[in-house]
Design a protein around this motif. Structure first.
Motif, PDB file in Angstrom:
ATOM      1  N   TRP A 117      46.586  20.317  31.299  1.00  0.00           N
ATOM      2  CA  TRP A 117      46.616  21.068  30.028  1.00  0.00           C
ATOM      3  C   TRP A 117      47.270  22.438  30.175  1.00  0.00           C
ATOM      4  N   GLN A 118      47.795  22.746  31.366  1.00  0.00           N
ATOM      5  CA  GLN A 118      48.461  24.045  31.555  1.00  0.00           C
ATOM      6  C   GLN A 118      49.830  24.057  30.866  1.00  0.00           C
ATOM      7  N   SER A 119      50.288  25.250  30.556  1.00  0.00           N
ATOM      8  CA  SER A 119      51.602  25.486  29.919  1.00  0.00           C
ATOM      9  C   SER A 119      51.710  24.799  28.566  1.00  0.00           C
ATOM     10  N   ALA A 131      38.434  36.237  33.347  1.00  0.00           N
ATOM     11  CA  ALA A 131      39.102  35.265  34.220  1.00  0.00           C
ATOM     12  C   ALA A 131      39.338  33.981  33.427  1.00  0.00           C
ATOM     13  N   PHE A 132      40.457  33.340  33.725  1.00  0.00           N
ATOM     14  CA  PHE A 132      40.903  32.190  32.918  1.00  0.00           C
ATOM     15  C   PHE A 132      41.150  30.986  33.812  1.00  0.00           C
ATOM     16  N   SER A 133      40.873  29.807  33.270  1.00  0.00           N
ATOM     17  CA  SER A 133      41.127  28.578  34.024  1.00  0.00           C
ATOM     18  C   SER A 133      41.441  27.456  33.040  1.00  0.00           C
ATOM     19  N   ASP A 173      45.424  24.769  43.993  1.00  0.00           N
ATOM     20  CA  ASP A 173      46.199  25.972  43.698  1.00  0.00           C
ATOM     21  C   ASP A 173      45.591  26.734  42.513  1.00  0.00           C
ATOM     22  N   SER A 174      45.168  25.985  41.490  1.00  0.00           N
ATOM     23  CA  SER A 174      44.557  26.648  40.324  1.00  0.00           C
ATOM     24  C   SER A 174      43.245  27.315  40.716  1.00  0.00           C
ATOM     25  N   ARG A 175      42.484  26.676  41.602  1.00  0.00           N
ATOM     26  CA  ARG A 175      41.225  27.273  42.061  1.00  0.00           C
ATOM     27  C   ARG A 175      41.521  28.583  42.797  1.00  0.00           C
ATOM     28  N   ARG A 176      42.536  28.573  43.629  1.00  0.00           N
ATOM     29  CA  ARG A 176      42.894  29.776  44.390  1.00  0.00           C
ATOM     30  C   ARG A 176      43.317  30.905  43.451  1.00  0.00           C
ATOM     31  N   THR A 177      44.162  30.578  42.448  1.00  0.00           N
ATOM     32  CA  THR A 177      44.624  31.645  41.562  1.00  0.00           C
ATOM     33  C   THR A 177      43.502  32.109  40.626  1.00  0.00           C
ATOM     34  N   ARG A 178      42.616  31.187  40.250  1.00  0.00           N
ATOM     35  CA  ARG A 178      41.488  31.573  39.371  1.00  0.00           C
ATOM     36  C   ARG A 178      40.569  32.587  40.062  1.00  0.00           C
ATOM     37  N   PHE A 179      40.296  32.349  41.364  1.00  0.00           N
ATOM     38  CA  PHE A 179      39.327  33.208  42.055  1.00  0.00           C
ATOM     39  C   PHE A 179      39.991  34.265  42.940  1.00  0.00           C
ATOM     40  N   GLY A 233      49.841  26.188  25.834  1.00  0.00           N
ATOM     41  CA  GLY A 233      49.349  27.159  24.857  1.00  0.00           C
ATOM     42  C   GLY A 233      47.853  27.434  24.895  1.00  0.00           C
ATOM     43  N   VAL A 234      47.120  26.719  25.771  1.00  0.00           N
ATOM     44  CA  VAL A 234      45.658  26.888  25.799  1.00  0.00           C
ATOM     45  C   VAL A 234      45.276  28.287  26.294  1.00  0.00           C
ATOM     46  N   GLY A 235      45.921  28.731  27.380  1.00  0.00           N
ATOM     47  CA  GLY A 235      45.610  30.053  27.935  1.00  0.00           C
ATOM     48  C   GLY A 235      45.840  31.162  26.918  1.00  0.00           C
ATOM     49  N   SER A 236      46.884  31.007  26.109  1.00  0.00           N
ATOM     50  CA  SER A 236      47.182  32.032  25.094  1.00  0.00           C
ATOM     51  C   SER A 236      46.051  32.138  24.081  1.00  0.00           C
ATOM     52  N   VAL A 237      45.537  30.977  23.643  1.00  0.00           N
ATOM     53  CA  VAL A 237      44.435  30.994  22.665  1.00  0.00           C
ATOM     54  C   VAL A 237      43.175  31.587  23.308  1.00  0.00           C
ATOM     55  N   ARG A 297      52.627  32.811  35.743  1.00  0.00           N
ATOM     56  CA  ARG A 297      52.203  32.301  34.429  1.00  0.00           C
ATOM     57  C   ARG A 297      51.189  33.251  33.778  1.00  0.00           C
ATOM     58  N   MET A 298      50.236  33.737  34.596  1.00  0.00           N
ATOM     59  CA  MET A 298      49.238  34.662  34.047  1.00  0.00           C
ATOM     60  C   MET A 298      49.910  35.975  33.634  1.00  0.00           C
ATOM     61  N   GLN A 299      50.905  36.398  34.407  1.00  0.00           N
ATOM     62  CA  GLN A 299      51.617  37.632  34.063  1.00  0.00           C
ATOM     63  C   GLN A 299      52.388  37.462  32.756  1.00  0.00           C
ATOM     64  N   GLN A 300      53.016  36.278  32.605  1.00  0.00           N
ATOM     65  CA  GLN A 300      53.747  35.993  31.374  1.00  0.00           C
ATOM     66  C   GLN A 300      52.784  35.976  30.189  1.00  0.00           C
ATOM     67  N   LEU A 301      51.621  35.391  30.423  1.00  0.00           N
ATOM     68  CA  LEU A 301      50.590  35.322  29.383  1.00  0.00           C
ATOM     69  C   LEU A 301      50.143  36.737  28.991  1.00  0.00           C
TER      70      LEU A 301
HETATM   71  C1  LIG Z   1      47.077  31.097  33.998  1.00  0.00           C
HETATM   72  C2  LIG Z   1      46.565  30.082  32.963  1.00  0.00           C
HETATM   73  C3  LIG Z   1      45.183  30.497  32.506  1.00  0.00           C
HETATM   74  C4  LIG Z   1      47.537  30.149  31.771  1.00  0.00           C
HETATM   75  O1  LIG Z   1      47.122  29.208  30.811  1.00  0.00           O
HETATM   76  P1  LIG Z   1      48.194  28.195  30.178  1.00  0.00           P
HETATM   77  O2  LIG Z   1      47.488  27.383  29.178  1.00  0.00           O
HETATM   78  O3  LIG Z   1      48.870  27.485  31.302  1.00  0.00           O
HETATM   79  O4  LIG Z   1      49.199  29.245  29.507  1.00  0.00           O
HETATM   80  P2  LIG Z   1      50.074  29.079  28.194  1.00  0.00           P
HETATM   81  O5  LIG Z   1      50.515  27.666  28.016  1.00  0.00           O
HETATM   82  O6  LIG Z   1      49.341  29.715  27.074  1.00  0.00           O
HETATM   83  O7  LIG Z   1      51.366  29.896  28.611  1.00  0.00           O
HETATM   84  C5  LIG Z   1      51.339  31.271  28.800  1.00  0.00           C
HETATM   85  C6  LIG Z   1      52.732  31.773  29.021  1.00  0.00           C
HETATM   86  O8  LIG Z   1      53.146  31.426  30.364  1.00  0.00           O
HETATM   87  C7  LIG Z   1      54.449  30.832  30.313  1.00  0.00           C
HETATM   88  N1  LIG Z   1      54.511  29.851  31.384  1.00  0.00           N
HETATM   89  C8  LIG Z   1      54.074  28.593  31.363  1.00  0.00           C
HETATM   90  N2  LIG Z   1      54.290  28.009  32.542  1.00  0.00           N
HETATM   91  C9  LIG Z   1      54.889  28.949  33.340  1.00  0.00           C
HETATM   92  C10 LIG Z   1      55.343  28.968  34.684  1.00  0.00           C
HETATM   93  N3  LIG Z   1      55.212  27.902  35.479  1.00  0.00           N
HETATM   94  N4  LIG Z   1      55.872  30.131  35.165  1.00  0.00           N
HETATM   95  C11 LIG Z   1      55.967  31.224  34.383  1.00  0.00           C
HETATM   96  N5  LIG Z   1      55.555  31.256  33.089  1.00  0.00           N
HETATM   97  C12 LIG Z   1      55.020  30.130  32.584  1.00  0.00           C
HETATM   98  C13 LIG Z   1      54.537  30.181  28.975  1.00  0.00           C
HETATM   99  O9  LIG Z   1      55.905  30.053  28.616  1.00  0.00           O
HETATM  100  C14 LIG Z   1      53.762  31.117  28.084  1.00  0.00           C
HETATM  101  O10 LIG Z   1      54.558  32.154  27.591  1.00  0.00           O
HETATM  102  P3  LIG Z   1      55.296  32.007  26.181  1.00  0.00           P
HETATM  103  O11 LIG Z   1      54.269  31.556  25.187  1.00  0.00           O
HETATM  104  O12 LIG Z   1      55.827  33.382  25.978  1.00  0.00           O
HETATM  105  O13 LIG Z   1      56.337  30.961  26.376  1.00  0.00           O
HETATM  106  C15 LIG Z   1      46.558  28.624  33.502  1.00  0.00           C
HETATM  107  O14 LIG Z   1      47.851  28.209  33.832  1.00  0.00           O
HETATM  108  C16 LIG Z   1      45.617  28.453  34.696  1.00  0.00           C
HETATM  109  O15 LIG Z   1      44.444  28.166  34.537  1.00  0.00           O
HETATM  110  N6  LIG Z   1      46.149  28.626  35.921  1.00  0.00           N
HETATM  111  C17 LIG Z   1      45.309  28.472  37.106  1.00  0.00           C
HETATM  112  C18 LIG Z   1      44.222  29.566  37.210  1.00  0.00           C
HETATM  113  C19 LIG Z   1      44.777  30.963  37.024  1.00  0.00           C
HETATM  114  O16 LIG Z   1      45.863  31.296  37.473  1.00  0.00           O
HETATM  115  N7  LIG Z   1      44.004  31.820  36.325  1.00  0.00           N
HETATM  116  C20 LIG Z   1      44.412  33.171  36.049  1.00  0.00           C
HETATM  117  C21 LIG Z   1      43.752  34.139  36.940  1.00  0.00           C
HETATM  118  S1  LIG Z   1      42.291  34.763  36.187  1.00  0.00           S
END
Ligand SMILES: CC(C)(COP(=O)(O)OP(=O)(O)OC[C@H]1O[C@@H](n2cnc3c(N)ncnc32)[C@H](O)[C@@H]1OP(=O)(O)O)[C@@H](O)C(=O)NCCC(=O)NCCS
Length: 190
Positions: free
Chosen positions: A96-98, A89-91, A32-38, A100-104, A131-135
């Protein structure tokens, strides 16, 4: 720039020659993460050729835990070497998801984009990627993001001496830790 990261992890830029680490990280992503990443289904071979093309116009920040790359943010110019457009693009690997890594990673990427004069930053984000939208929302001062489409447009502010210094300081910390990373890998029993 010190950020609280899970499991004693650290963020630094990848060096030229570390494409293998990036490829291995992307191949470890769950389906699922691979699909959303690409933005769709991609094969292992596509990932291999994608990472092989990361060159001088690409900045990759990596999240490392015990010397293993567990998350990455790729900033890649679109078109010519000094083009003002780029895509990001983020992965993050699932355990390690959720956390705080994506935020940094997004914060560092926006700073790097700003300091390179990038005027427009596109993010591939499929519509159901909450999650990416929230980020992205967390950085809405720097971002304008159209959740209805697959591409988010970002308008990073212009670089300033302070923003350049912030990246320089983050890199200084990253290089010191990168050297320790290499040493810990050298001394790790096989
Ligand atoms: C999208 C991704 C990069 C985010 O990174 P992350 O480390 O999981 O994100 P964070 O922990 O920094 O959280 C980001 C925000 O999402 C929120 N969040 C976490 N899990 C969530 C979920 N399941 N649904 C909705 N929001 C969620 C967090 O609460 C946080 O917001 P907040 O700080 O205001 O509370 C990561 O989950 C990922 O690699 N996903 C798969 C690949 C992908 O989708 N890439 C993006 C497309 S380029």
């Amino acid at each position: 720039m010190q950020d609280a990261l899970p499991d004693g992890g650290m963020v630094r830029k990848l060096w030229i020659g570390e494409a293998d680490l990036y490829r291995e990280h992307l191949l470890r992503l769950d389906a699922d993460s691979r699909r959303t990443r690409f933005g769709g289904t991609v094969s292992d071979a596509t990932i291999a050729s994608h990472t092989a093309t990361a060159g001088l116009g690409t900045v990759i920040h990596g999240f490392f835990v015990n010397g293993t790359l567990r998350g990455a943010a790729e900033l890649r110019r679109i078109g010519k070497a000094f083009a003002p457009e780029a895509e990001a693009a983020f992965s993050v690997e699932q355990p390690w998801q959720s956390r705080g890594v994506g935020s940094v990673l997004l914060e560092r990427t926006l700073l790097a984009a700003r300091n390179r004069g990038i005027k427009s930053l596109q993010m591939i984000c499929i519509a159901d990627n909450r999650r990416m939208q929230q980020l992205a929302r967390k950085f809405d001062a720097d971002l304008s993001f159209d959740f209805g489409s697959v591409v988010g447009e970002v308008d990073p502010p212009r670089s300033t001496p302070l923003s350049l210094m912030r990246e320089f300081v983050a890199d200084g910390h990253g290089i010191a830790t990168a050297i320790l990373d290499v040493q810990s890998r050298l001394f790790k029993p096989v």
